[in-house]
Design a protein around this motif. Structure first.
Motif, PDB file in Angstrom:
ATOM      1  N   HIS A 113      29.069  37.334  42.469  1.00 44.36           N
ATOM      2  CA  HIS A 113      29.318  38.659  43.025  1.00 44.36           C
ATOM      3  C   HIS A 113      30.111  38.532  44.317  1.00 44.36           C
ATOM      4  O   HIS A 113      29.795  37.720  45.170  1.00 44.36           O
ATOM      5  N   SER A 114      31.156  39.334  44.438  1.00 44.46           N
ATOM      6  CA  SER A 114      32.006  39.315  45.622  1.00 44.46           C
ATOM      7  C   SER A 114      31.544  40.373  46.606  1.00 44.46           C
ATOM      8  O   SER A 114      31.624  41.560  46.315  1.00 44.46           O
ATOM      9  N   GLY A 125      50.047  35.203  40.408  1.00 43.17           N
ATOM     10  CA  GLY A 125      48.806  34.478  40.636  1.00 43.17           C
ATOM     11  C   GLY A 125      47.818  35.148  41.562  1.00 43.17           C
ATOM     12  O   GLY A 125      46.748  34.591  41.820  1.00 43.17           O
ATOM     13  N   TYR A 126      48.129  36.329  42.084  1.00 47.44           N
ATOM     14  CA  TYR A 126      47.247  36.987  43.052  1.00 47.44           C
ATOM     15  C   TYR A 126      45.921  37.359  42.394  1.00 47.44           C
ATOM     16  O   TYR A 126      45.883  38.027  41.362  1.00 47.44           O
ATOM     17  N   ASN A 127      44.806  36.933  43.009  1.00 46.55           N
ATOM     18  CA  ASN A 127      43.467  37.189  42.479  1.00 46.55           C
ATOM     19  C   ASN A 127      42.597  37.750  43.600  1.00 46.55           C
ATOM     20  O   ASN A 127      42.143  37.022  44.484  1.00 46.55           O
ATOM     21  N   ILE A 128      42.383  39.054  43.577  1.00 45.09           N
ATOM     22  CA  ILE A 128      41.697  39.711  44.683  1.00 45.09           C
ATOM     23  C   ILE A 128      40.242  39.269  44.823  1.00 45.09           C
ATOM     24  O   ILE A 128      39.712  39.184  45.928  1.00 45.09           O
ATOM     25  N   SER A 129      39.585  38.938  43.709  1.00 51.58           N
ATOM     26  CA  SER A 129      38.187  38.525  43.808  1.00 51.58           C
ATOM     27  C   SER A 129      38.057  37.196  44.544  1.00 51.58           C
ATOM     28  O   SER A 129      37.116  36.986  45.311  1.00 51.58           O
ATOM     29  N   HIS A 130      39.003  36.280  44.311  1.00 49.81           N
ATOM     30  CA  HIS A 130      38.979  35.006  45.044  1.00 49.81           C
ATOM     31  C   HIS A 130      39.246  35.237  46.535  1.00 49.81           C
ATOM     32  O   HIS A 130      38.622  34.607  47.395  1.00 49.81           O
ATOM     33  N   VAL A 131      40.176  36.119  46.835  1.00 51.21           N
ATOM     34  CA  VAL A 131      40.473  36.432  48.235  1.00 51.21           C
ATOM     35  C   VAL A 131      39.236  36.973  48.930  1.00 51.21           C
ATOM     36  O   VAL A 131      38.873  36.540  50.034  1.00 51.21           O
ATOM     37  N   ALA A 155      34.274  44.339  42.215  1.00 47.15           N
ATOM     38  CA  ALA A 155      33.572  43.493  43.168  1.00 47.15           C
ATOM     39  C   ALA A 155      32.688  42.494  42.461  1.00 47.15           C
ATOM     40  O   ALA A 155      32.298  41.494  43.049  1.00 47.15           O
ATOM     41  N   ASP A 156      32.353  42.717  41.195  1.00 44.03           N
ATOM     42  CA  ASP A 156      31.543  41.784  40.436  1.00 44.03           C
ATOM     43  C   ASP A 156      32.467  40.886  39.631  1.00 44.03           C
ATOM     44  O   ASP A 156      33.009  41.282  38.617  1.00 44.03           O
ATOM     45  N   SER A 157      32.631  39.656  40.078  1.00 44.85           N
ATOM     46  CA  SER A 157      33.549  38.720  39.438  1.00 44.85           C
ATOM     47  C   SER A 157      32.778  37.874  38.439  1.00 44.85           C
ATOM     48  O   SER A 157      31.781  37.275  38.791  1.00 44.85           O
ATOM     49  N   HIS A 158      33.268  37.798  37.200  1.00 48.48           N
ATOM     50  CA  HIS A 158      32.554  37.076  36.155  1.00 48.48           C
ATOM     51  C   HIS A 158      33.201  35.710  35.954  1.00 48.48           C
ATOM     52  O   HIS A 158      34.227  35.587  35.318  1.00 48.48           O
ATOM     53  N   TYR A 159      32.573  34.675  36.487  1.00 42.49           N
ATOM     54  CA  TYR A 159      33.061  33.320  36.312  1.00 42.49           C
ATOM     55  C   TYR A 159      32.384  32.773  35.066  1.00 42.49           C
ATOM     56  O   TYR A 159      31.385  32.101  35.125  1.00 42.49           O
ATOM     57  N   ALA A 160      32.952  33.094  33.899  1.00 46.91           N
ATOM     58  CA  ALA A 160      32.231  32.777  32.683  1.00 46.91           C
ATOM     59  C   ALA A 160      33.039  32.013  31.658  1.00 46.91           C
ATOM     60  O   ALA A 160      32.516  31.668  30.630  1.00 46.91           O
TER      61      ALA A 160
END
Length: 347
Positions: free
Chosen positions: A13-14, A232-238, A65-70
């Motif tokens: 979760h971000s 490549g922009y990834n807002i959840s990683h930022v 805001a909920d990033s799923h690293y799955a």
């Protein structure tokens, strides 16, 4: 069952983003034992009472805001559809790989449970990803096929995995590599675009590079999983990195990433940092991009290239501080400026 090497993304979760980044060394190192690994919450078959809906994200980045690293990458695990062994009369037949439709796009040989339009935009995007990777990294990609198996829904996907590969963890998608075969397994869900872009990137990279360092493999896949046009922009990683930096739980450390050899060692923050290093090097200056290209060229030619950090710090002694400045610039980009959007559409 043969041994596997795993790498992937777990659910995380971000938190909300603070207003400013402080370019200072955090008091707590991310290697501290107090920082625990974030694990994915399993999805049981009992909860899958009906097939996943046909809606899917084909072109949108992960904006929630909920990033799923799955997603998950697996090396050295066979994916052939083995003959079904004799079973009791009342036992259901063992699930098989998708085979309703087969289409080929460049290196991709796509087997699906359902019929897709011949020029489906998601399939076209996956095929175009090959050229994007080859051009950006200056890699001469071969014609070795990458087999993509697309299940109709999550329940059938999981039943196949439980029957054929019971040792695998629960993930939305897998990349599997063996000596003579590269394969991707995924199901048609609301994150199928992101999952397939990520796993196809692994396939393209592994078709030309051997012994790609884990953090670099994942960092590149995280960059290429975003829709074309976002660079490549990834807002959840930022958001994740922004918060972890300002709460003292993270600081840039490529040397630490380079010591990771088992996917289980990588946490969500490590995927994010790997993405950030590669984003800065590929999307800012020609010199940085050429450094990555030279490293991958050496790796392709020699089969090994040593750690990347000595080359980076030789070219830029203040590389870690430059990375934080890059993060700050990304954090102040609005969604409108990146053209970020999320589209949900039926197949």
């Amino acid at each position: 069952m043969c041994g596997c090497a795993f790498s992937g993304r777990r659910i995380a979760h971000s938190p909300a983003m603070p207003p400013e980044i402080a370019l200072v060394k955090p008091a707590v190192d991310s290697r501290s034992p107090a920082i625990h690994r974030e694990e994915r919450t399993p999805t049981s078959l009992a909860s899958l009472s009906s097939p996943s809906p046909g809606a899917a994200d084909f072109s949108g980045a992960n904006t929630s805001a909920d990033s799923h690293y799955a997603s998950q990458s697996v090396a050295g695990h066979p994916v052939a559809d083995y003959p079904v062994t004799a079973a009791a009369e009342d036992s259901p037949p063992e699930p098989m790989l998708p085979r309703t439709q087969v289409m080929r796009r460049g290196q991709l040989v796509i087997h699906s449970d359902f019929v897709l339009p011949e020029r489906h935009r998601l399939i076209e995007e996956l095929a175009a990803e090959r050229d994007d990777i080859g051009d950006k990294l200056a890699l001469p990609l071969p014609d070795e096929p990458i087999y993509v198996y697309l299940f109709d829904n999550e329940e059938r996907f999981r039943r196949y995995l439980y029957a054929r590969h019971p040792g695998l963890p629960e993930r939305r998608a897998f990349f599997l590599e063996e000596d003579t075969r590269l394969s991707v397994l995924a199901f048609w869900g609301d994150r199928v675009g992101e999952d397939l872009r990520h796993e196809a990137a692994h396939g393209y990279l592994h078709s030309v590079l051997s012994r790609l360092p884990l953090w670099l493999d994942e960092g590149l896949a995280e960059n290429f999983e975003t829709p074309r046009g976002l660079n490549g922009y990834n807002i959840s990683h930022v958001q994740r990195l922004y918060v972890e930096l300002n709460t003292g739980r993270w600081r840039p450390d490529m040397e630490r990433l380079e010591q990771m050899t088992a996917p289980g060692q990588m946490r969500a923050i490590d995927y994010a940092e790997s993405w950030l290093w590669l984003h800065m090097m590929l999307e800012t200056t020609p010199a940085r991009k050429q450094l990555v290209r030279d490293y991958l060229s050496d790796l392709r030619r020699e089969g090994t290239a040593g750690p990347l950090w000595p080359r980076v710090v030789k070219a830029e002694p203040q590389a870690a501080q430059e990375l934080l400045r890059h993060l700050q610039s990304l954090a102040h980009m609005s969604a409108d400026e990146t053209g970020e959007r999320q589209t949900v559409s039926d197949r």
